[in-house]
Design an enzyme around this catalytic site. Structure first.
Site, short mmCIF file in Angstrom:
data_model
loop_
_atom_site.label_atom_id
_atom_site.label_comp_id
_atom_site.label_asym_id
_atom_site.label_seq_id
_atom_site.Cartn_x
_atom_site.Cartn_y
_atom_site.Cartn_z
N HIS A 158 0.82 -1.21 0.00
CA HIS A 158 0.00 0.00 0.00
C HIS A 158 0.86 1.26 0.00
O HIS A 158 2.02 1.25 0.42
CB HIS A 158 -0.94 0.00 1.19
CG HIS A 158 -2.08 -0.96 1.04
ND1 HIS A 158 -3.13 -1.02 1.93
CD2 HIS A 158 -2.34 -1.91 0.11
CE1 HIS A 158 -4.00 -1.95 1.54
NE2 HIS A 158 -3.52 -2.51 0.44
N GLU A 175 0.68 3.95 1.84
CA GLU A 175 1.10 4.36 3.17
C GLU A 175 2.29 3.53 3.65
O GLU A 175 3.23 4.05 4.26
CB GLU A 175 -0.04 4.21 4.19
CG GLU A 175 -1.34 4.88 3.77
CD GLU A 175 -2.31 3.93 3.09
OE1 GLU A 175 -3.46 3.86 3.55
OE2 GLU A 175 -1.90 3.27 2.11
N CYS A 232 -6.31 1.20 5.44
CA CYS A 232 -6.90 -0.08 5.86
C CYS A 232 -6.43 -0.41 7.27
O CYS A 232 -5.63 0.33 7.86
CB CYS A 232 -6.48 -1.19 4.89
SG CYS A 232 -4.72 -1.63 4.99
N CYS A 241 -2.56 -0.72 7.49
CA CYS A 241 -1.88 0.56 7.38
C CYS A 241 -2.13 1.43 8.61
O CYS A 241 -1.24 2.16 9.06
CB CYS A 241 -2.33 1.29 6.12
SG CYS A 241 -1.71 0.53 4.59
#
Length: 201
Positions: A150, A152, A183, A186
């Site tokens: 991801h 992040e 999410c 993260c």
């Protein structure tokens, strides 16, 4: 000058020669403000016809010099970062900022050294998990069946932890129909990294 002739026609047709901010007719405001003086606008513009308090010249200059706020500034940078995403479904960009300095950036995509979905035109999750849940491409859903890191996460692992203490993370998506959000995975990493604020857009 030709521009004066056009402005005169606009003045007759719409009541204001520069036609600033009006739905009908061409808007010559940006051209006229660079070629004509404030005195010209005072003599020719009629703001009262369009319920404006100031003459066009002042409104035009104000609109040309208004600065965006810093959250918008960093979110715009995050959107540019998202353009590097290798995902076929959603493109996200993250920017970590501390003390008004960019600490790190990241976008979602395959781990280093692995094939990018965008390069082969096939989503790993699509080809290995049938039938695919329509919600699967939403940030974090079916995380286990996706090979991507991801945005992040990529930003966090690119920064030193000491630089992230008290920082802000900006997260943006190229899909304007959704409001991105970290999410669960993260979110935990953001907290452990010392990031105290998340701005999305």
């Amino acid at each position: 000058m030709l521009i004066d002739c056009i402005a005169e026609m606009l003045g007759r047709a719409y009541g204001c020669p520069c036609n600033y901010g009006q739905a009908k007719g061409p808007d010559l405001s940006e051209i006229l403000v660079t070629t004509h003086s404030e005195k010209w606008f005072e003599d020719h513009c009629t703001p009262e016809l369009n319920d404006r308090a100031e003459i066009c010249w002042k409104e035009i200059l104000l609109s040309m010099t208004t600065r965006i706020d810093k959250d918008t500034y960093y979110l715009n940078i995050a959107r540019v970062v998202a353009q590097r995403s290798t995902c076929l479904h959603r493109q996200y960009g993250a920017v970590i900022v501390n003390n008004d300095e960019i600490i790190a950036t990241g976008y979602n995509g395959s781990p280093r050294g692995e094939v990018n979905c965008c390069d082969i035109g096939v989503c790993y999750k699509d080809s290995h998990d049938f039938p695919r849940d329509p919600k699967a491409s939403i940030h974090g859903n079916q995380y286990g069946s996706c090979v991507a890191v991801h945005a992040e996460q990529n930003a966090i692992i690119s920064a030193a932890r000491k630089d992230m203490q008290g920082a802000t993370l900006y997260l943006a998506s190229l899909d304007e129909s959704i409001t991105p959000a970290p999410c669960n995975f993260c979110d935990r990493m953001i907290k452990n990294a010392g990031i105290v604020r998340v701005v999305t857009g």
